[in-house]
Design a protein around this motif. Structure first.
Motif, PDB file in Angstrom:
ATOM      1  N   LEU A  85       0.768  -0.999   0.367  1.00 34.34           N
ATOM      2  CA  LEU A  85       0.217  -0.126  -0.010  1.00 34.34           C
ATOM      3  C   LEU A  85       0.824   1.127  -0.037  1.00 34.34           C
ATOM      4  CD1 LEU A  85      -1.786  -1.136   2.680  1.00 34.34           C
ATOM      5  CD2 LEU A  85      -2.395  -1.441   0.475  1.00 34.34           C
ATOM      6  N   THR A  86       0.466   2.102  -0.614  1.00 34.80           N
ATOM      7  CA  THR A  86       1.087   3.163  -0.628  1.00 34.80           C
ATOM      8  C   THR A  86       0.473   4.130  -0.717  1.00 34.80           C
ATOM      9  OG1 THR A  86       3.298   2.250  -2.451  1.00 34.80           O
ATOM     10  CG2 THR A  86       2.980   4.960  -2.699  1.00 34.80           C
ATOM     11  N   ALA A  87       0.934   5.166   0.257  1.00 37.15           N
ATOM     12  CA  ALA A  87      -0.087   6.618   0.285  1.00 37.15           C
ATOM     13  C   ALA A  87       1.017   8.119   0.096  1.00 37.15           C
ATOM     14  CB  ALA A  87      -0.688   6.360   2.359  1.00 37.15           C
ATOM     15  N   LYS A  88       0.369   8.806  -0.340  1.00 32.18           N
ATOM     16  CA  LYS A  88       0.972   9.873  -0.448  1.00 32.18           C
ATOM     17  C   LYS A  88       0.401  11.186   0.663  1.00 32.18           C
ATOM     18  CE  LYS A  88       3.019   9.250  -4.735  1.00 32.18           C
ATOM     19  NZ  LYS A  88       3.080   9.747  -6.734  1.00 32.18           N
ATOM     20  N   LEU A  89       1.316  11.246   1.610  1.00 33.45           N
ATOM     21  CA  LEU A  89      -0.021  12.490   2.452  1.00 33.45           C
ATOM     22  C   LEU A  89       1.630  13.914   2.803  1.00 33.45           C
ATOM     23  CD1 LEU A  89      -0.564   9.103   4.260  1.00 33.45           C
ATOM     24  CD2 LEU A  89      -2.712  10.001   2.818  1.00 33.45           C
ATOM     25  N   GLY A  90       0.795  14.027   3.482  1.00 32.44           N
ATOM     26  CA  GLY A  90       1.428  15.778   3.859  1.00 32.44           C
ATOM     27  C   GLY A  90       0.268  17.316   3.915  1.00 32.44           C
ATOM     28  N   VAL A  91       0.941  18.008   3.613  1.00 32.92           N
ATOM     29  CA  VAL A  91       0.877  19.535   3.931  1.00 32.92           C
ATOM     30  C   VAL A  91       0.363  20.386   2.125  1.00 32.92           C
ATOM     31  CG1 VAL A  91       0.579  21.994   4.446  1.00 32.92           C
ATOM     32  CG2 VAL A  91       1.226  19.852   6.012  1.00 32.92           C
ATOM     33  N   VAL A  92      -0.537  21.000   1.844  1.00 30.78           N
ATOM     34  CA  VAL A  92      -0.836  21.370   1.266  1.00 30.78           C
ATOM     35  C   VAL A  92      -0.953  23.118   1.761  1.00 30.78           C
ATOM     36  CG1 VAL A  92      -2.055  22.734  -1.158  1.00 30.78           C
ATOM     37  CG2 VAL A  92      -1.836  19.754  -0.938  1.00 30.78           C
ATOM     38  N   LEU A 133      -8.581  31.089  -4.802  1.00 26.32           N
ATOM     39  CA  LEU A 133      -7.382  31.289  -3.827  1.00 26.32           C
ATOM     40  C   LEU A 133      -6.488  30.818  -5.522  1.00 26.32           C
ATOM     41  CD1 LEU A 133      -6.833  29.254  -0.885  1.00 26.32           C
ATOM     42  CD2 LEU A 133      -7.038  31.831  -0.891  1.00 26.32           C
ATOM     43  N   ASP A 134      -7.067  30.060  -6.567  1.00 26.81           N
ATOM     44  CA  ASP A 134      -6.984  30.085  -7.605  1.00 26.81           C
ATOM     45  C   ASP A 134      -7.021  30.883  -8.256  1.00 26.81           C
ATOM     46  OD1 ASP A 134      -5.618  27.231  -6.664  1.00 26.81           O
ATOM     47  OD2 ASP A 134      -7.508  26.597  -7.441  1.00 26.81           O
ATOM     48  N   ARG A 135      -8.538  31.767  -8.698  1.00 29.43           N
ATOM     49  CA  ARG A 135      -8.365  32.579  -9.142  1.00 29.43           C
ATOM     50  C   ARG A 135      -7.631  33.758  -9.372  1.00 29.43           C
ATOM     51  NH1 ARG A 135     -11.462  37.624  -9.074  1.00 29.43           N
ATOM     52  NH2 ARG A 135     -11.601  37.131  -7.129  1.00 29.43           N
ATOM     53  N   LEU A 136      -7.719  33.731  -7.780  1.00 31.21           N
ATOM     54  CA  LEU A 136      -6.672  35.212  -7.216  1.00 31.21           C
ATOM     55  C   LEU A 136      -4.999  34.549  -7.797  1.00 31.21           C
ATOM     56  CD1 LEU A 136      -8.636  36.071  -4.012  1.00 31.21           C
ATOM     57  CD2 LEU A 136      -8.424  37.530  -5.835  1.00 31.21           C
ATOM     58  N   GLY A 137      -4.699  33.540  -8.426  1.00 27.74           N
ATOM     59  CA  GLY A 137      -3.252  33.743  -8.341  1.00 27.74           C
ATOM     60  C   GLY A 137      -2.461  32.948  -7.660  1.00 27.74           C
ATOM     61  N   VAL A 138      -3.419  32.778  -6.046  1.00 29.55           N
ATOM     62  CA  VAL A 138      -2.338  32.658  -5.045  1.00 29.55           C
ATOM     63  C   VAL A 138      -1.329  30.909  -4.973  1.00 29.55           C
ATOM     64  CG1 VAL A 138      -2.386  32.137  -2.466  1.00 29.55           C
ATOM     65  CG2 VAL A 138      -4.344  33.337  -3.475  1.00 29.55           C
ATOM     66  N   PRO A 139       0.211  31.432  -5.453  1.00 27.68           N
ATOM     67  CA  PRO A 139       0.656  29.994  -5.542  1.00 27.68           C
ATOM     68  C   PRO A 139       0.741  29.270  -4.284  1.00 27.68           C
ATOM     69  CG  PRO A 139       1.914  32.788  -5.359  1.00 27.68           C
ATOM     70  CD  PRO A 139       0.506  32.540  -4.844  1.00 27.68           C
ATOM     71  N   VAL A 140       0.025  28.143  -4.899  1.00 33.57           N
ATOM     72  CA  VAL A 140       0.283  26.641  -3.544  1.00 33.57           C
ATOM     73  C   VAL A 140       1.546  25.739  -3.692  1.00 33.57           C
ATOM     74  CG1 VAL A 140      -0.848  25.302  -6.048  1.00 33.57           C
ATOM     75  CG2 VAL A 140      -1.124  25.063  -2.838  1.00 33.57           C
ATOM     76  N   HIS A 141       1.788  25.311  -3.138  1.00 28.44           N
ATOM     77  CA  HIS A 141       3.298  24.878  -2.457  1.00 28.44           C
ATOM     78  C   HIS A 141       2.786  22.921  -1.616  1.00 28.44           C
ATOM     79  CE1 HIS A 141       5.184  27.953  -3.838  1.00 28.44           C
ATOM     80  NE2 HIS A 141       4.745  28.372  -3.138  1.00 28.44           N
ATOM     81  N   GLY A 142       3.011  21.787  -2.173  1.00 26.85           N
ATOM     82  CA  GLY A 142       3.019  20.532  -1.017  1.00 26.85           C
ATOM     83  C   GLY A 142       3.829  20.261  -0.571  1.00 26.85           C
ATOM     84  N   PHE A 143       4.223  19.621   0.152  1.00 35.70           N
ATOM     85  CA  PHE A 143       5.743  19.008   0.754  1.00 35.70           C
ATOM     86  C   PHE A 143       5.089  17.203   1.623  1.00 35.70           C
ATOM     87  CE2 PHE A 143       4.800  23.900   1.775  1.00 35.70           C
ATOM     88  CZ  PHE A 143       6.173  23.799   1.325  1.00 35.70           C
ATOM     89  N   VAL A 144       5.511  16.812   0.556  1.00 36.63           N
ATOM     90  CA  VAL A 144       4.410  15.377   0.831  1.00 36.63           C
ATOM     91  C   VAL A 144       5.880  14.220   0.684  1.00 36.63           C
ATOM     92  CG1 VAL A 144       3.850  13.957  -0.738  1.00 36.63           C
ATOM     93  CG2 VAL A 144       2.817  16.012  -0.970  1.00 36.63           C
ATOM     94  N   LYS A 145       4.747  13.718   1.762  1.00 38.46           N
ATOM     95  CA  LYS A 145       5.870  11.861   2.000  1.00 38.46           C
ATOM     96  C   LYS A 145       5.375  10.752   2.077  1.00 38.46           C
ATOM     97  CE  LYS A 145       9.367  14.402   4.572  1.00 38.46           C
ATOM     98  NZ  LYS A 145      10.733  13.966   4.170  1.00 38.46           N
ATOM     99  N   THR A 146       5.723  10.038   1.684  1.00 39.99           N
ATOM    100  CA  THR A 146       5.483   8.782   0.916  1.00 39.99           C
ATOM    101  C   THR A 146       5.764   7.719   1.750  1.00 39.99           C
ATOM    102  OG1 THR A 146       5.752   8.861  -1.619  1.00 39.99           O
ATOM    103  CG2 THR A 146       5.212   6.783  -0.749  1.00 39.99           C
ATOM    104  N   ALA A 147       4.048   7.072   2.202  1.00 34.35           N
ATOM    105  CA  ALA A 147       4.388   5.539   3.355  1.00 34.35           C
ATOM    106  C   ALA A 147       3.664   4.573   2.450  1.00 34.35           C
ATOM    107  CB  ALA A 147       3.397   6.082   4.261  1.00 34.35           C
ATOM    108  N   LYS A 148       4.907   3.832   2.903  1.00 34.80           N
ATOM    109  CA  LYS A 148       5.188   1.786   2.145  1.00 34.80           C
ATOM    110  C   LYS A 148       4.523   1.261   3.386  1.00 34.80           C
ATOM    111  CE  LYS A 148       7.036   3.265  -2.109  1.00 34.80           C
ATOM    112  NZ  LYS A 148       7.519   2.375  -3.126  1.00 34.80           N
ATOM    113  N   THR A 149       3.147   0.444   2.654  1.00 33.69           N
ATOM    114  CA  THR A 149       2.697  -0.838   4.363  1.00 33.69           C
ATOM    115  C   THR A 149       2.727  -2.319   3.610  1.00 33.69           C
ATOM    116  OG1 THR A 149       1.862   1.021   5.409  1.00 33.69           O
ATOM    117  CG2 THR A 149       1.506  -1.684   5.675  1.00 33.69           C
ATOM    118  N   LYS A 150       3.472  -2.652   3.235  1.00 34.68           N
ATOM    119  CA  LYS A 150       3.309  -4.085   3.086  1.00 34.68           C
ATOM    120  C   LYS A 150       2.055  -4.921   3.962  1.00 34.68           C
ATOM    121  CE  LYS A 150       5.462  -8.662   1.800  1.00 34.68           C
ATOM    122  NZ  LYS A 150       6.840  -9.293   1.843  1.00 34.68           N
TER     123      LYS A 150
END
Length: 183
Positions: free
Chosen positions: A140-147, A163-180
Motif C-alpha cells: 500500500l503506497t500513500a502520499k500524505l502531507g500538507v498543501v 485562491l486559484d482565481r487570485l493566483g495565490v501560489p500553492v506548494h505541496g510538502f509530501v511524504k510517501t508511506a509504504k506498508t506491506k
C-alpha cells in the motif's frame, strides 16, 4: 464529518496540488522578483508514520506530523493526501486536536481544512484510520502531507477556487508511506 460546506467540498480538488514537489527553503537563491514570488510563504517539515506491515482486513493508521519552518505563519493550509488502493476510503476517520476541522473525499484524495494559524516553529498532527480491504495484497503506497498557499492574513476563509482565481501560489510538502500487506 460534514461535507456540506462549499470550501470543504473544494478541498478534494487539492489532490493535484499535493503532488507538487516541496520547494526547499535553500532554493531561494535567485534574485529576480519573479522567482522570489514562487518561494513558499511557509514551508513545512512533514513526517508520516505508518506501519511497515498490516494484515488484509485489519485497520491501518497513518499519522501526519507537520512543523511550519517559516519564514512566516501559515493560515491557508490543508492536511491529508492520496490514500492507497486497497483501503476503504469511505471509512476514513480522522483525529486531531484542532477544533472545527472539516474534511472531504474525492477519489483517493482526502483533505482536511484545519481552521488554525500555524506560527513558525509550531507543529500540527493528524491521524487517519481506515480498514485494509480483505482482498488487498502487495504494498500500500500513500502520499500524505500538507498543501500550503502562499497567502497573507485574511485568506483562511477562502475556497480553493477563489485562491486559484487570485493566483495565490500553492506548494505541496509530501511524504510517501509504504506498508506491506501480509496474510
Amino acid at each position: 464529518m460534514s461535507n456540506s460546506l462549499p470550501k470543504v467540498a473544494s478541498l478534494a480538488l487539492l489532490a493535484g496540488a499535493l503532488l507538487l514537489p516541496a520547494i526547499p527553503a535553500s532554493a531561494a537563491t535567485a534574485t529576480t522578483a519573479a522567482v522570489k514570488a514562487d518561494e513558499p510563504f511557509s514551508t513545512f517539515d512533514v513526517t508520516v508514520k505508518a506501519p511497515k506491515k498490516v494484515k488484509a482486513g485489519a485497520k491501518i493508521t497513518y499519522t501526519i506530523y507537520a512543523t511550519n519552518k517559516g519564514p512566516h505563519y501559515a493560515d491557508a493550509w490543508f492536511i491529508g493526501g492520496e490514500f492507497p488502493k486497497g483501503v476503504d476510503l469511505k471509512r476514513i476517520r480522522f483525529g486531531t486536536t484542532v477544533k472545527g476541522t472539516e474534511c472531504a473525499l474525492d477519489g483517493r484524495a482526502f483533505f482536511c481544512l484545519a481552521p488554525k494559524v500555524v506560527e513558525k516553529g509550531e507543529s500540527v498532527a493528524m491521524a487517519f484510520t481506515t480498514k485494509v480491504d480483505k482482498k488487498a495484497k502487495g504494498t500500500l503506497t500513500a502520499k500524505l502531507g500538507v498543501v500550503a498557499y502562499s497567502a497573507d492574513q485574511g485568506f483562511e476563509n477562502m475556497s480553493k477556487e477563489e485562491l486559484d482565481r487570485l493566483g495565490v501560489p500553492v506548494h505541496g510538502f509530501v511524504k510517501t508511506a509504504k506498508t506491506k500487506v501480509v496474510r
